[in-house]
Structures are given as structure tokens and as C-alpha cells.
Enzyme design. Structure first.
Site, PDB file in Angstrom:
ATOM      1  N   ILE A 177      44.751  38.189 -29.310  1.00  0.00           N
ATOM      2  CA  ILE A 177      43.378  37.800 -28.783  1.00  0.00           C
ATOM      3  C   ILE A 177      42.041  38.940 -29.477  1.00  0.00           C
ATOM      4  CG2 ILE A 177      41.992  37.247 -26.772  1.00  0.00           C
ATOM      5  CD1 ILE A 177      44.408  35.483 -27.196  1.00  0.00           C
ATOM      6  N   GLU A 178      41.409  38.198 -30.110  1.00  0.00           N
ATOM      7  CA  GLU A 178      40.337  38.932 -30.845  1.00  0.00           C
ATOM      8  C   GLU A 178      38.937  38.807 -30.554  1.00  0.00           C
ATOM      9  OE1 GLU A 178      40.881  39.866 -35.081  1.00  0.00           O
ATOM     10  OE2 GLU A 178      43.210  39.799 -34.805  1.00  0.00           O
ATOM     11  N   ALA A 179      38.920  38.044 -29.554  1.00  0.00           N
ATOM     12  CA  ALA A 179      37.414  37.552 -28.923  1.00  0.00           C
ATOM     13  C   ALA A 179      37.596  37.244 -27.584  1.00  0.00           C
ATOM     14  CB  ALA A 179      36.673  36.487 -29.959  1.00  0.00           C
ATOM     15  N   SER A 728      38.766  44.367 -35.768  1.00  0.00           N
ATOM     16  CA  SER A 728      39.540  43.798 -34.655  1.00  0.00           C
ATOM     17  C   SER A 728      40.923  44.409 -34.340  1.00  0.00           C
ATOM     18  CB  SER A 728      39.533  42.204 -34.742  1.00  0.00           C
ATOM     19  OG  SER A 728      39.439  41.581 -35.921  1.00  0.00           O
TER      20      SER A 728
END
Length: 745
Positions: A177-179, A728
Site C-alpha cells: 500500500i503506497e497511498a 514510496s
């Protein structure tokens, strides 16, 4: 048709038996995790699964979540590995969930047979921010978790929704999960854990791939509050905490591995294994942009060696190994001693303090009591003339039946499964990679470790040959289909040294071979527990012998040659009939296996050199191949070794002429190759239905156009579990051929 579905179900069943025997050792400190699915023109999944260095392969990505997806369903992107067909909801709305991933469906059983753990990653680089993926509510989290479990977990009669990977079952899910991280992912983890508990037949895993900054804004909370098995920290992209920065000055770097250890030990993931995430190359880590050699991402091997040594010994309870982004870049990074990932595996093994030291000295032959299984075939062929007419050669195709469920199986390579299909290429774009194979048929010094996860290889033969059983794999019982082919199985005593004998009959081009009886082959399956091992290679090269606890390892093949001229029936070019008996070494789940086989081959002396002890011809339709594999039962810990054995030469299916497509830039529409994808096979979901509760409705299959239509490219996500843009067989079952043969009769 039911045939493809029957075959795939059979492969999946055998893969399950093998995978339960060769599951990843979660307690190991030497595991290599590799992301696959987003490489530019990447090779098939099976290519990487046949490389011994990869223990866990993470397929990326499920890059669209239900709250943002069309039709309320998730969407997927696996680069060039799927056609453009997608599922359609019962309401008739097209989704972004790919429905034509036939290559992946075919390759996962190969990976399972090779002992690989296959996980599916969620997320990746969030190109469009909140429009790409997020989980808005607890109800959405539960819905999403159940969708994933039903679509990619074990097959359930209660679910008639999409199965993008067919009947294959993945081993767990990865959260990259990067956002839009934070809330509600803990509910997904909780629900997935609850679903895992309903299937006690196998082990499932959860992993997270945070960036190196601590705390990670997207995954920090869920890692702390929910139990993960693996944490793949991306020690790149962010220079302040990167592995590269540590290598420049360890005492003054902001490298955060120590902080991550302390962080997970205080939360629900206290028992998780922590991995050092690295990129596989310093060039083309992004398909459309190159990094310079002095970038802050790539870690050279000498620095990687120092880093592994420092943290493996410091945190043995939590150190799990190295994660690599990604399979393609690592494979293209050709170093002196192999690919980047194979070198990382070597460094992990070398630095493992539990690895025993090896010594070399002459091995004394000692009589050792062992039981071996010998399988013999007697095959009678009829007359063969130089006009290439073969009058009814009677090769029996034995009926194959598997015994009741055990904890073992015989993994062998099948050309119909292992060879990547040359059917029309999908119109998506991503990935090329050349595999790393050790092609030198010599004895290699053993490097050992405690992991149980690697490739197991056995030999395969054309129809009419027998396979001896190995302890720890499913027993295969063969029954002759025709009366002129016989099969016997008996038990012999201790293994003995064997020779390679070639009998040559030189005749003119018009010759007769009458009542030729060939015995094929004798398999001596001998489990061996050794500290150091000498392997015999079919090439006839001299091998060194090491101390082996009194176990006799067969030496290189020997050969005696007799040339008997036959009376010519008609003038013409001469041909040579060679009867070859050769011995080679393979690896099975219980140790070293010595395989002795006899076969007949015919060739033209003008074009082919005479066979010698150093150059035995392979069996008809086969060729010698050399791989690097790992034996988990050859010593107190695992041992890496080089083995050479015969494999079937694949036949390439006929396909239309293909016009290469143009790779579009990320996010831009592309142009197709001009070759449409095939229709979806019958083993995928059919007509719509209605489901109740939190489960998604059953889809309707989206059928691609027939030949002549236009396809489209699917741009890979390119980043993720190891995103690099923003901060990220080997081995399948030999019985497959027999099953297919009998079904088609």
C-alpha cells in the site's frame, strides 16, 4: 470441453501434494523474495520458478480495489502475461479484473511443484492517488477480503464467481500500500486470517511491503495492530534510509533496519520475518528511465555481503532474508557468477552461521544397507526401413494411477507444461529475461542452509518408460496397456557402480532392425544423507569425491563400444544404431537419486560424431540439460549443487505470424500486436448467477474477438512491492502425458 479442465484439475492436485512437502521454511534466514508481474517484456512465471534462488515469488498487482473498481470489483494488472479480456458483472458492466491469464494458470502448478511459495500483491504504485485504490469502510474491507479469498484461494462449491487463476490456489496476500493507507486494512487482515483458518490443508501467509521511512504512513498502523508473517521493507527510493546510504557510511547512515526490528517487536507482528528490500539492477529499474551507476538504489554485491552479514547475525530471530525488485531486472543483471538474485542467495547461504563447513578427502566405498526401487520396461519394436516407414512400432502408454493421498510426489518436467506457449502473444506489454543456468557439467562445492524450499528434479522419458518411486512423493502405479509391453517393479539391495555401454551396428541406409528388445530404464532411488556430495554427470567429466558417511556415489559413466557391420539390403548412406546405457544423478525429496537407463538411438555417422564415454547421446527426443538445484536432505542443512539430466526437447506449436506491438509509455494507450486473444477456456466461470451476503455476484465471461480483431496493450503498473519510481521444470508430473493419452483414446 471437459478435457482442459480435467487436465488443469489434475495438475493442481499434484501441485498441492508437492507444495505441501516443499513449502517455504518460514524460520529460515536465507530466503529470497522476488516480485514478478511488472517487468518490461518479462518472461513467464515458470521461467523464474525453475531458478533455485527464488523462495517466494510475489505476483503483482491487484491494483484497483472494489471501492474504486468498475462494477464494484477489483482490477488486476500483470503486464504482458494476460490477454485483454475482463470479467463482466451479472448486471452487464465490464470490470477491470483480467479473465484471460492462461499463462499464469499454466505456470503456477510448475511453481508449486518446484516448491515455490506464490503470493499475490495488492496495491503497487498509486498512479492516480485515491482514484486508484483505497478501502473506505470496514464493510468494504470485509467484502474485499472475501472476494480475494474466493477468487484466488481454495476452490469452493459455494462460490461461482471469478477465478482468474483457474483452480490454482495462491499461498497468501501481500499488502504493498503506497497511498491512502491507514484505516480499515486491519479489518482486511482480520478477515483473511479468519478465512485462512477454514482451510487446514495448507499454510497461508500475509506480508507487507512498507517503505524504509519509519513510521510508514500507509502501512505502519496495520503492521503494528495486525499479525503479518513477512515484512518486505523497501530500502531504496528514499536515500536517507536506503541500503546504499548504509554502504557509504554505516555509522552515519539513516538505515532503519534496527528501528524496524524494534517497531515490529512491540506490536502484533512481533514474530514476523523482516527482509532487506533491494533493487535487482542499477540500470532499467524503471522500464522507461535509467538510473546511473552511482544512484541511491542499487547495492553492489560486496556491499550487499557486508549488509547481510551485519544484520543476519544481529537479529537472527527476525531476519528473514532479502527481497528483490524485481525478477526481470535481476535476471538481466548478468554478473560473473550468475544473476543478481542468485548471487544474493549465495551470500545469504555463505553468511548463515548455521551452515556447516565442508571438507574434501577421498571417499572410501563402504557397503551400506539401503533399499532401492527398480522399475523396468521391455519394449519390442518392429521392422524399420530407411524409407522412414515404421511398421506399427508398439510403444505402450501405461495407464497411470496415483495412490491414496500421501505427503509425497514425483515431480518431473513435461514439455507441454514447462515450455512457454508460443500461441499468440497477449497484446499487453512487459518483460524479457534470460534465465540463469549453470551449463558446466562439473562437480560443484556444496553450500548448505537450513531452508527446505527448492527445486526437486527427476528424469522424464518418452512413452513406454518406467519411473521408480521416491520416498516422500506420491506412488505412481503403472499398468501395461498392451500385452507386448511389460512392467515389473522389484526391490534390490545396495547400489553399485554402473557402466555406459554403447553397441553400434553400422549398416547401409536400407537396413532392418528386427525383434529389437530394449530394456528402459532402471531407476535406483537411493536416499542419501551426506555432508559433502560428489555428483556424476553424463558428460563424463571427472568428479571429485568427498567424505560421504560411507555412501557410494556413482562415478562418471564408462562406455564400451562394439561395432558390428550388418549385411546391406540396398546401397546407400550408412546409419548407426547405438544402444546406450548411461547413469546420471538427480535429486529427490529424500536425497540423491542415481538413475541408470538404456536406450536405442539411430544417427548418421557422416553428420554426428561417434558416441563416447565423454559424449553419450541423449535419449531420442531429449537433450542433456544442467541446472543448479538444492537438496534439502543431503546434509544436516540444505545443499546447492549442479546436476545434469535429460529433458524432452519441446515441440513448438504452429502459430500465425506475429507482428510485434509497440510498448506505450506508462499511462498511455498502446497499439496491439494485431493478434487477438483466444477465447476463455472452459475451466473459468460461465453464466451469471446471484449471490447473497457480502460475496460479490458471479461474473459473465467477456469473450475476446475471433481472429482478425484488434487487441490492446495493458501498461504495467511497474512499481509496487518494490516500487522504484516514486519514493514510496524443472519440474512437473510425468504422469500428465499418460493421463492426456488415455483421455484422448
Amino acid at each position: 470441453m471437459a478435457l482442459p479442465k480435467t487436465i488443469m484439475a489434475f495438475i493442481a492436485f499434484i501441485s498441492f501434494l508437492v507444495s505441501t512437502t516443499f513449502a517455504v521454511d518460514v524460520f529460515s534466514t536465507t530466503n529470497v523474495v522476488t516480485y514478478w508481474g511488472q517487468g518490461h517484456d518479462q518472461k513467464r512465471l515458470s521461467h523464474y520458478c525453475q531458478q533455485a534462488e527464488h523462495d517466494i515469488i510475489v505476483i503483482g498487482f491487484v491494483n484497483v480495489f472494489p471501492d474504486q473498481g468498475k462494477g464494484g470489483w477489483p482490477g488486476t494488472n500483470f503486464g504482458n502475461q494476460c490477454f485483454m479480456g475482463t470479467y463482466i458483472t451479472p448486471e452487464g458492466e465490464e470490470t477491470e479484473l483480467l479473465s484471460s491469464c492462461h499463462k499464469i494458470i499454466e505456470d503456477i502448478p510448475i511453481c508449486k511443484a518446484a516448491g515455490k511459495t506464490i503470493m499475490l500483491s495488492l496495491g503497487g504504485q498509486a498512479v492516480d492517488g485515491s482514484k486508484t485504490y483505497s478501502v473506505k469502510t470496514r464493510q468494504s474491507a470485509v467484502y474485499f477480503a472475501d472476494f480475494l479469498w474466493r477468487a484466488f484461494g481454495p476452490v469452493s462449491p459455494e462460490w461461482d464467481g471469478p477465478r482468474p487463476f483457474g483452480d490454482n490456489v495462491i499461498d497468501g496476500f501481500d499488502f504493498d500500500i503506497e497511498a491512502n493507507g491507514g484505516a480499515n486494512y486491519e479489518y482486511m487482515v482480520e478477515r483473511l486470517r479468519s478465512n485462512f483458518a477454514t482451510d487446514s490443508s495448507r499454510q497461508y501467509y500475509l506480508s507487507a511491503a512498507p517503505q524504509c521511512v519509519l513510521p510508514d504512513g500507509n502501512l505502519g498502523n496495520v503492521i503494528s495492530s495486525s499479525a503479518f508473517d513477512f515484512i518486505f521493507v523497501q530500502f531504496y527510493n528514499t536515500p536517507s534510509c536506503s541500503a546504499f546510504n548504509w554502504a557509504q557510511n554505516p555509522s552515519k547512515s539513516g538505515f532503519t533496519f534496527d528501528s524496524w526490528v524494534q517497531f515490529i517487536r512491540k506490536g502484533a507482528s512481533r514474530n514476523a520475518k523482516l527482509f532487506i528490500g533491494l533493487v535487482g539492477d542499477h540500470t532499467r529499474v524503471s522500464p522507461h528511465g535509467e538510473y546511473t551507476k552511482d544512484d541511491s538504489n542499487y547495492l553492489a554485491l560486496p556491499d550487499a555481503d557486508k549488509l547481510i552479514k551485519a544484520y543476519m547475525n544481529k537479529y537472527r530471530a527476525n531476519f528473514g532474508g532479502v527481497m528483490i525488485w524485481d525478477a526481470l531486472t535481476s535476471d538481466e543483471n548478468k554478473l560473473v557468477t550468475g544473476t543478481y538474485s542468485s548471487n544474493i542467495k549465495r551470500l545469504l547461504l555463505n553468511n548463515d552461521p548455521s551452515r556447516p563447513t565442508t571438507t574434501s578427502k577421498t571417499m572410501s566405498s563402504t557397503k551400506t544397507s539401503m533399499s532401492t526401487t527398480t522399475s523396468k520396461y521391455t519394449v519390442t519394436t518392429s521392422t524399420i526401413s530407411s524409407t522412414s516407414k515404421i511398421s506399427s512400432s508398439t510403444w505402450s502408454m501405461p495407464t497411470m494411477t496415483t495412490s491414496t493421498r500421501t505427503t509425497s510426489s514425483t515431480a518431473t518436467r513435461s514439455s507441454t507444461i514447462v515450455t512457454p506457449s508460443t500461441s499468440p502473444n497477449p497484446t499487453t506489454s512487459t518483460s524479457t529475461t534470460s534465465g540463469h543456468q549453470n551449463t558446466t557439467a562439473t562437480t560443484t562445492e556444496i553450500e548448505t542452509q537450513t531452508s527446505k524450499t527448492f527445486i526437486t528434479t527427476t528424469s522424464i522419458w518418452s512413452s513406454g518408460t518406467g519411473i521408480g518411486t521416491c520416498t516422500g512423493i506420491p506412488t505412481i502405479t503403472t499398468t501395461p496397456r498392451y500385452p507386448n509391453a511389460t512392467f515389473t517393479s522389484d526391490t534390490t539391495g545396495s547400489p553399485t557402480m554402473s557402466d555406459t555401454t554403447i553397441t553400434l551396428s553400422v549398416t547401409s541406409s536400407m537396413h532392418q532392425i528386427s525383434d529389437t528388445t530394449t530394456t528402459i530404464p532402471t531407476f535406483s532411488t537411493t536416499p542419501i544423507q551426506t555432508s559433502d556430495i560428489s555428483l556424476s554427470m553424463p558428460s563424463g567429466t571427472t568428479t571429485s569425491k568427498h567424505q560421504s558417511s560411507g555412501i557410494t556415489i556413482p562415478g562418471p559413466p564408462h562406455m564400451s563400444t562394439t561395432i558390428v557391420p550388418a549385411s546391406p539390403t540396398k546401397p546407400g548412406h550408412s546409419t548407426t544404431t547405438a544402444i546406450v546405457t548411461t547413469t546420471f544423478t538427480s535429486v529427490c525429496p529424500t536425497g540423491i537419486t542415481t538413475v541408470t537407463t538404456t536406450y536405442t538411438t539411430i544417427y548418421c555417422p557422416e553428420a554426428t560424431p561417434m558416441p563416447t564415454a565423454g559424449n553419450p547421446p541423449p535419449p531420442p527426443g531429449m537433450e542433456w540439460t544442467t541446472i543448479v538445484t538444492t537438496c534439502t536432505k543431503c546434509a544436516s542443512t540444505s545443499a546447492i549443487m549442479t546436476v545434469t539430466y535429460p529433458v524432452t526437447v519441446p515441440s513448438e506449436p504452429m502459430t500465425p505470424t506475429q507482428v510485434p506491438g509497440t510498448l506505450p509509455p506508462p499511462g498511455a494507450p498502446g497499439t496491439g500486436s494485431g493478434i487477438p486473444p483466444p477465447k476463455t477456456p472452459s475451466n473459468e466461470p460461465g453464466s451469471p448467477g446471484t449471490l447473497t451476503g457480502i460475496f460479490p455476484p458471479k461474473p459473465t465471461m467477456s469473450v475476446p474477438p475471433e481472429m482478425g480483431g484488434n487487441g490492446g496493450d495493458r501498461t504495467p503498473v511497474y512499481t509496487g512491492g518494490a516500487g522504484v519510481v516514486s519514493p514510496s521444470f524443472s519440474v512437473v508430473v510425468i504422469v500428465l502425458g499418460s493421463i492426456v493419452y488415455h483421455i484422448m483414446q
